[in-house]
Design a protein around this motif. Structure first.
Motif, PDB file in Angstrom:
ATOM      1  N   MET A  50       0.852  -1.202   0.000  1.00  0.00           N
ATOM      2  CA  MET A  50       0.000   0.000   0.000  1.00  0.00           C
ATOM      3  C   MET A  50       0.890   1.255   0.000  1.00  0.00           C
ATOM      4  SD  MET A  50      -2.840   1.192   2.818  1.00  0.00           S
ATOM      5  CE  MET A  50      -3.882  -0.203   2.418  1.00  0.00           C
ATOM      6  N   PRO A  51       0.634   2.179  -0.926  1.00  0.00           N
ATOM      7  CA  PRO A  51       1.465   3.394  -0.980  1.00  0.00           C
ATOM      8  C   PRO A  51       1.286   4.244   0.275  1.00  0.00           C
ATOM      9  CG  PRO A  51      -0.443   3.580  -2.429  1.00  0.00           C
ATOM     10  CD  PRO A  51      -0.407   2.167  -1.964  1.00  0.00           C
ATOM     11  N   LYS A  52       2.382   4.871   0.679  1.00  0.00           N
ATOM     12  CA  LYS A  52       2.325   5.730   1.853  1.00  0.00           C
ATOM     13  C   LYS A  52       1.546   6.999   1.551  1.00  0.00           C
ATOM     14  CE  LYS A  52       6.818   4.216   3.666  1.00  0.00           C
ATOM     15  NZ  LYS A  52       8.174   4.674   4.064  1.00  0.00           N
ATOM     16  N   SER A  53       0.946   7.562   2.585  1.00  0.00           N
ATOM     17  CA  SER A  53       0.247   8.833   2.433  1.00  0.00           C
ATOM     18  C   SER A  53       1.249   9.975   2.408  1.00  0.00           C
ATOM     19  CB  SER A  53      -0.753   9.019   3.565  1.00  0.00           C
ATOM     20  OG  SER A  53      -0.058   9.225   4.787  1.00  0.00           O
ATOM     21  N   LEU A  54       0.797  11.102   1.893  1.00  0.00           N
ATOM     22  CA  LEU A  54       1.673  12.279   1.870  1.00  0.00           C
ATOM     23  C   LEU A  54       2.085  12.674   3.286  1.00  0.00           C
ATOM     24  CD1 LEU A  54       0.215  14.685  -0.854  1.00  0.00           C
ATOM     25  CD2 LEU A  54       2.480  13.638  -0.791  1.00  0.00           C
ATOM     26  N   ASP A  55       1.160  12.559   4.222  1.00  0.00           N
ATOM     27  CA  ASP A  55       1.490  12.923   5.611  1.00  0.00           C
ATOM     28  C   ASP A  55       2.618  12.040   6.139  1.00  0.00           C
ATOM     29  OD1 ASP A  55      -0.412  14.863   5.647  1.00  0.00           O
ATOM     30  OD2 ASP A  55      -1.938  13.662   6.639  1.00  0.00           O
ATOM     31  N   THR A  56       2.558  10.743   5.844  1.00  0.00           N
ATOM     32  CA  THR A  56       3.586   9.816   6.303  1.00  0.00           C
ATOM     33  C   THR A  56       4.935  10.139   5.667  1.00  0.00           C
ATOM     34  OG1 THR A  56       1.930   8.074   6.587  1.00  0.00           O
ATOM     35  CG2 THR A  56       4.245   7.392   6.460  1.00  0.00           C
ATOM     36  N   ILE A  57       4.903  10.407   4.344  1.00  0.00           N
ATOM     37  CA  ILE A  57       6.141  10.715   3.626  1.00  0.00           C
ATOM     38  C   ILE A  57       6.748  12.009   4.141  1.00  0.00           C
ATOM     39  CG2 ILE A  57       7.089  11.334   1.364  1.00  0.00           C
ATOM     40  CD1 ILE A  57       5.089   9.410   0.127  1.00  0.00           C
ATOM     41  N   MET A  58       5.903  13.022   4.368  1.00  0.00           N
ATOM     42  CA  MET A  58       6.401  14.309   4.867  1.00  0.00           C
ATOM     43  C   MET A  58       7.039  14.146   6.245  1.00  0.00           C
ATOM     44  SD  MET A  58       5.963  16.877   2.754  1.00  0.00           S
ATOM     45  CE  MET A  58       5.929  18.307   3.815  1.00  0.00           C
ATOM     46  N   ALA A  59       6.383  13.391   7.111  1.00  0.00           N
ATOM     47  CA  ALA A  59       6.916  13.186   8.458  1.00  0.00           C
ATOM     48  C   ALA A  59       8.245  12.427   8.406  1.00  0.00           C
ATOM     49  CB  ALA A  59       5.900  12.430   9.310  1.00  0.00           C
ATOM     50  N   SER A  60       8.287  11.384   7.571  1.00  0.00           N
ATOM     51  CA  SER A  60       9.511  10.587   7.436  1.00  0.00           C
ATOM     52  C   SER A  60      10.636  11.411   6.843  1.00  0.00           C
ATOM     53  CB  SER A  60       9.225   9.366   6.557  1.00  0.00           C
ATOM     54  OG  SER A  60      10.403   8.640   6.297  1.00  0.00           O
ATOM     55  N   LEU A  61      10.304  12.223   5.834  1.00  0.00           N
ATOM     56  CA  LEU A  61      11.322  13.053   5.187  1.00  0.00           C
ATOM     57  C   LEU A  61      11.892  14.075   6.158  1.00  0.00           C
ATOM     58  CD1 LEU A  61      12.782  13.707   2.542  1.00  0.00           C
ATOM     59  CD2 LEU A  61      10.878  15.240   1.959  1.00  0.00           C
ATOM     60  N   GLY A  62      11.037  14.677   6.950  1.00  0.00           N
ATOM     61  CA  GLY A  62      11.496  15.647   7.937  1.00  0.00           C
ATOM     62  C   GLY A  62      12.442  15.011   8.939  1.00  0.00           C
ATOM     63  N   ALA A  63      12.099  13.782   9.364  1.00  0.00           N
ATOM     64  CA  ALA A  63      12.950  13.083  10.330  1.00  0.00           C
ATOM     65  C   ALA A  63      14.299  12.735   9.721  1.00  0.00           C
ATOM     66  CB  ALA A  63      12.240  11.815  10.811  1.00  0.00           C
ATOM     67  N   HIS A  64      14.285  12.302   8.444  1.00  0.00           N
ATOM     68  CA  HIS A  64      15.535  11.938   7.772  1.00  0.00           C
ATOM     69  C   HIS A  64      16.439  13.153   7.550  1.00  0.00           C
ATOM     70  CE1 HIS A  64      13.534   8.089   5.998  1.00  0.00           C
ATOM     71  NE2 HIS A  64      13.942   7.916   7.253  1.00  0.00           N
ATOM     72  N   GLU A  68      20.199  13.581   9.047  1.00  0.00           N
ATOM     73  CA  GLU A  68      21.366  13.853   8.216  1.00  0.00           C
ATOM     74  C   GLU A  68      22.142  15.063   8.734  1.00  0.00           C
ATOM     75  OE1 GLU A  68      22.911  12.670   5.183  1.00  0.00           O
ATOM     76  OE2 GLU A  68      21.972  10.854   5.977  1.00  0.00           O
ATOM     77  N   ARG A  69      21.424  16.047   9.237  1.00  0.00           N
ATOM     78  CA  ARG A  69      22.073  17.268   9.691  1.00  0.00           C
ATOM     79  C   ARG A  69      22.955  17.041  10.921  1.00  0.00           C
ATOM     80  NH1 ARG A  69      17.278  21.847   9.139  1.00  0.00           N
ATOM     81  NH2 ARG A  69      17.590  22.282   6.913  1.00  0.00           N
ATOM     82  N   VAL A  70      22.585  16.097  11.771  1.00  0.00           N
ATOM     83  CA  VAL A  70      23.346  15.897  13.012  1.00  0.00           C
ATOM     84  C   VAL A  70      24.482  14.893  12.833  1.00  0.00           C
ATOM     85  CG1 VAL A  70      21.342  16.469  14.415  1.00  0.00           C
ATOM     86  CG2 VAL A  70      21.791  14.071  13.838  1.00  0.00           C
ATOM     87  N   LYS A  71      24.577  14.256  11.681  1.00  0.00           N
ATOM     88  CA  LYS A  71      25.615  13.242  11.474  1.00  0.00           C
ATOM     89  C   LYS A  71      27.020  13.846  11.332  1.00  0.00           C
ATOM     90  CE  LYS A  71      23.053   9.336   9.574  1.00  0.00           C
ATOM     91  NZ  LYS A  71      22.837   8.462   8.402  1.00  0.00           N
ATOM     92  N   GLY A  72      27.079  15.081  10.861  1.00  0.00           N
ATOM     93  CA  GLY A  72      28.393  15.691  10.701  1.00  0.00           C
ATOM     94  C   GLY A  72      29.116  15.160   9.480  1.00  0.00           C
ATOM     95  N   PRO A  73      30.458  15.346   9.425  1.00  0.00           N
ATOM     96  CA  PRO A  73      31.237  14.918   8.265  1.00  0.00           C
ATOM     97  C   PRO A  73      31.196  13.396   8.076  1.00  0.00           C
ATOM     98  CG  PRO A  73      32.486  16.422   9.657  1.00  0.00           C
ATOM     99  CD  PRO A  73      31.288  16.042  10.433  1.00  0.00           C
TER     100      PRO A  73
END
Length: 270
Positions: A1-15, A19-24
């Motif tokens: 079942m395809p994910k909803s836009l809300d799910t994708i947006m939430a997942s993308l924000g978390a990712h 990525e920002r806190v991983k550093g070099p």
């Protein structure tokens, strides 16, 4: 079942936050994982963009809303105690066309006057079919010179609304010039122009507009100037109520009715 836009947006924000806190980059393996991770993120962004574009197309395809200034104009005009709907029938569109009928209604649809005028030449069958006037109707009608003061008196002190008002003004001016009569002046506005702004279709004819708002004009040759004047009032009332259509199937802007019986399928607005 395809994910909803809300799910994708939430997942993308978390990712993105992750990525920002991983550093070099710390190793080649870390690089490969991040490339794969970001590829998925870009894929999610692309999916979101596609969904937004689809929603934009859906929004653009929605029926347009009538502009509020035109609705307010129609209400203001209908409130005028001296509002008069004018309809002028002629023998054609050219400068030498003669006026054969002048019809005036008040804001309640009551006839103020309905003046038949005898032209110099008999009406052709084609003209009778268009304007609903027979030669026998004009047998005892006055000439334009005899009817002129009556027309002038009917227009005096009234706020005139008519469909394609420049046409009406031109025909009165041409008649005055041709028969050396006093020029008739009146104040008012063009219903066709306001209706064009209201519908976003400046090419619509009166008959089409009447059909759209649920008050179709009688079929020719049974359609008269009185019917068209009442049609103008129905259109004005529809505009005042923000009604753009009572039908689900509408003519496209600029598309003429192939069954229209205007003068040789010219630019007559009725």
């Amino acid at each position: 079942m395809p994910k909803s836009l809300d799910t994708i947006m939430a997942s993308l924000g978390a990712h993105v936050a992750e990525e920002r806190v991983k550093g070099p980059v710390r190793s080649f393996q870390d690089l490969q994982e991040r490339v794969q991770h970001r590829a998925q993120m870009y894929e999610d962004v692309q999916y979101i963009e596609e969904q937004v574009q689809m929603l934009q197309r859906m929004l653009h395809s929605m029926p347009s809303l009538p502009p509020e200034p035109e609705v307010l104009w129609a209400n203001a005009v209908l409130a005028l105690p001296n509002l008069t709907l004018l309809e002028i029938d002629t023998t054609g569109l050219s400068e030498d066309a003669e006026i054969v009928r002048v019809t005036l209604l008040d804001r309640t649809g009551t006839i103020i006057d309905d003046i038949l005028i005898k032209p110099k030449d008999p009406l052709t069958p084609r003209l009778s079919e268009i304007n609903g006037i027979r030669n026998e109707d004009l047998e005892h009608a006055p000439s334009i010179r005899e009817a002129w003061s009556r027309i002038e008196q009917c227009l005096q002190g009234r706020y005139i609304v008519s469909f394609a008002q420049n046409f009406d003004r031109d025909k009165l001016s041409e008649a005055a010039h041709r028969d050396q009569l006093p020029r008739i002046n009146f104040i008012g506005e063009d219903l066709q122009m306001h209706l064009g702004h209201f519908l976003g279709n400046s090419y619509i004819k009166l008959a089409d507009a009447c059909a759209r708002v649920g008050h179709p004009l009688p079929e020719r040759p049974h359609q008269t100037g009185v019917d068209r004047a009442k049609g103008q009032l129905h259109v004005l009332q529809a505009m005042a109520n923000a009604v753009t259509s009572c039908t689900t199937s509408l003519p496209k802007p600029g598309v003429e009715n192939s069954e229209d019986l205007s003068f040789d399928l010219n630019d007559h607005p009725f």
